[in-house]
Scaffold this active site. Structure first.
Site, PDB file in Angstrom:
ATOM      1  N   GLU A  68      17.516 -13.022  78.310  1.00 15.76           N
ATOM      2  CA  GLU A  68      16.566 -14.052  78.698  1.00 15.76           C
ATOM      3  C   GLU A  68      16.027 -13.817  80.115  1.00 15.76           C
ATOM      4  O   GLU A  68      14.863 -14.079  80.400  1.00 15.76           O
ATOM      5  CB  GLU A  68      17.237 -15.431  78.607  1.00 15.76           C
ATOM      6  CG  GLU A  68      17.567 -15.872  77.189  1.00 15.76           C
ATOM      7  CD  GLU A  68      18.837 -15.231  76.651  1.00 15.76           C
ATOM      8  OE1 GLU A  68      19.132 -15.417  75.449  1.00 15.76           O
ATOM      9  OE2 GLU A  68      19.542 -14.535  77.410  1.00 15.76           O
ATOM     10  N   MET A 321      26.586  -3.979  87.592  1.00 18.07           N
ATOM     11  CA  MET A 321      25.779  -4.951  86.860  1.00 18.07           C
ATOM     12  C   MET A 321      24.374  -5.000  87.451  1.00 18.07           C
ATOM     13  O   MET A 321      24.177  -4.872  88.659  1.00 18.07           O
ATOM     14  CB  MET A 321      26.427  -6.332  86.898  1.00 18.07           C
ATOM     15  CG  MET A 321      27.753  -6.385  86.164  1.00 18.07           C
ATOM     16  SD  MET A 321      28.301  -8.074  85.791  1.00 18.07           S
ATOM     17  CE  MET A 321      28.520  -8.740  87.428  1.00 18.07           C
TER      18      MET A 321
END
Length: 439
Positions: A68, A321
């Site tokens: 998203e 990440m």
């Protein structure tokens, strides 16, 4: 005042359930926290009193996780470039890391803030709205919370569901709690759907069709952030990668890393120019995947230890990440994970395709069925029925430049044909932004 009176309260049972599971939620956060400091920070953001506010009157985007956040990326970037302050909330650790890696840096540092979404309790959300005073709330894809939407309605802040998607399975789930779902959807200001099927599913659950529009999938408008492309070029020089054949195994789940690396092992041992970058989907599995590489006796370097790729490196474990764009930019071919494992479902294929990287997936891609099907129809993606065929496709992409160029060209045609949703999203957000004033 009339608008405030129209706010529909969430059922007692929903709020009681949230109160009951709150201690369990806090325990779960503590179990996965890497340090006590990070645990305290996450609790501060989820349960209050919240982080200091960088900018009031921001455009607030809520994106549950990585996918998203990626979908919202071009919108966020658009408004940051215009000088609008932006607040991003996420539900997952990986989603927040992604948001920060994209935007929490120059030239956006003073305009951008990312925090976790508070628990969906009335009192917490009231405090959050009063503290941050957002100008507009944009929810991304399927991330809808009853008290969150009700509080936006109460505060008279436009609440828009962007790039909305809803599978038949999810719609059936929402239908089972219609007393919760229907009031929530009725209080949305507007909904922009990816397709007609999604729009009609929301309408059947209680959304007013007059407050919705089908505009396509904004993910097709995605472009690689410039700083990642520049960083990749620098690493190519520093790590002497010009002559390497590079495959990225992206967003992988267990047991995909083991099965793919086992299949690739003889090729990695016989071809010193071959390099495999492995990017596990979940950070808690980084050490596990490193042990997989060790068990196969593959020379492995780790991003988390700041180890560079060396001439004899066979596997580079990208145990960081928010850097997926970087690894795709270094690659000539990639496998997008979550498509070989059980039950699978797949992940976003559009990022590597946007970078002209030849893309291979496994047979279980139902989370992105309509997108993948369009690329399959135009021969813009390769699907392997099993591990052996996936590896065969990847190696073929490295060795057959003519076929690979054709694959990439077909993929670009599909990508470009579907672009345009971004501008429609911007037009709608601009419409509501023009109607609001800073608190």
């Amino acid at each position: 005042m009339a608008q405030q009176n129209a706010v529909q309260q969430t059922p007692f049972w929903y709020n009681f359930l949230l109160t009951c599971i709150k201690p369990l939620y806090r325990w779960k956060i503590k179990q996965r926290a890497e340090s006590d400091a990070l645990f305290q920070q996450e609790c501060l953001e989820r349960f209050g009193p919240f982080q200091p506010v960088k900018n009031s009157g921001a455009i607030w985007f809520h994106a549950v996780s990585v996918g998203e956040t990626n979908a919202a990326q071009p919108l966020i970037e658009h408004y940051l470039k215009l000088g609008h302050p932006v607040l991003v909330t996420n539900t997952t650790k990986t989603g927040q890391a992604r948001a920060k890696s994209l935007f929490q840096k120059a030239p956006y540092l003073d305009l951008f803030q990312a925090v976790y979404l508070p628990v969906d309790q009335k009192s917490l959300l009231k405090q959050f709205f009063q503290r941050y005073q957002p100008k507009i709330l944009a929810l991304v894809e399927t991330e809808i919370w009853p008290n969150l939407i009700a509080e936006a309605k109460k505060q008279q802040i436009p609440c828009i569901l962007l790039n909305a998607r809803l599978s038949e399975k999810s719609a059936n789930g929402y239908a089972k709690v219609r007393l919760l779902t229907q009031p929530m959807l009725q209080q949305l200001t507007w909904l922009l759907a990816q397709d007609v099927a999604t729009q009609q599913r929301y309408v059947s659950l209680g959304l007013d069709q007059a407050k919705s529009q089908v505009v396509g999938n904004i993910k097709f408008d995605i472009t690689a952030p410039e700083h990642f492309v520049a960083q990749a070029q620098q690493l190519k020089q520093e790590w002497h990668l010009a002559g390497r054949q590079i495959i990225t195994l992206a967003s992988t789940h267990a047991p995909e890393e083991l099965s793919l690396l086992q299949e690739l092992q003889p090729h990695l041992n016989s071809n010193p120019n071959l390099l495999c970058i492995v990017v596990p989907r979940h950070p808690e599995r980084f050490d596990e995947v490193y042990q997989v590489c060790q068990s196969l006796n593959l020379k492995t370097q780790r991003r988390s230890l700041q180890q560079p790729i060396e001439a004899d490196t066979q596997v580079f474990l990208a145990d960081s990440m928010g850097e997926m764009w970087l690894w795709y930019t270094l690659s000539q071919a990639c496998f997008v994970g979550g498509s070989l494992n059980e039950p699978g479902g797949g992940h976003n294929i559009l990022e590597p395709i946007a970078l002209d990287v030849a893309t291979v997936i496994g047979p279980r891609y139902f989370n992105f069925q309509s997108i993948v099907d369009e690329f399959v129809a135009e021969q813009g993606i390769l699907i392997g029925d099993d591990v052996a065929q996936v590896v065969q496709h990847l190696l073929s992409c490295l060795d057959n430049s003519a076929n690979t160029s054709q694959l990439v060209e077909h993929a670009q045609q599909v990508l470009q044909r579907n672009q345009g949703s971004l501008q429609k999203h911007i037009q709608l957000l601009d419409h509501y932004l023009a109607q609001t004033t800073l608190p």
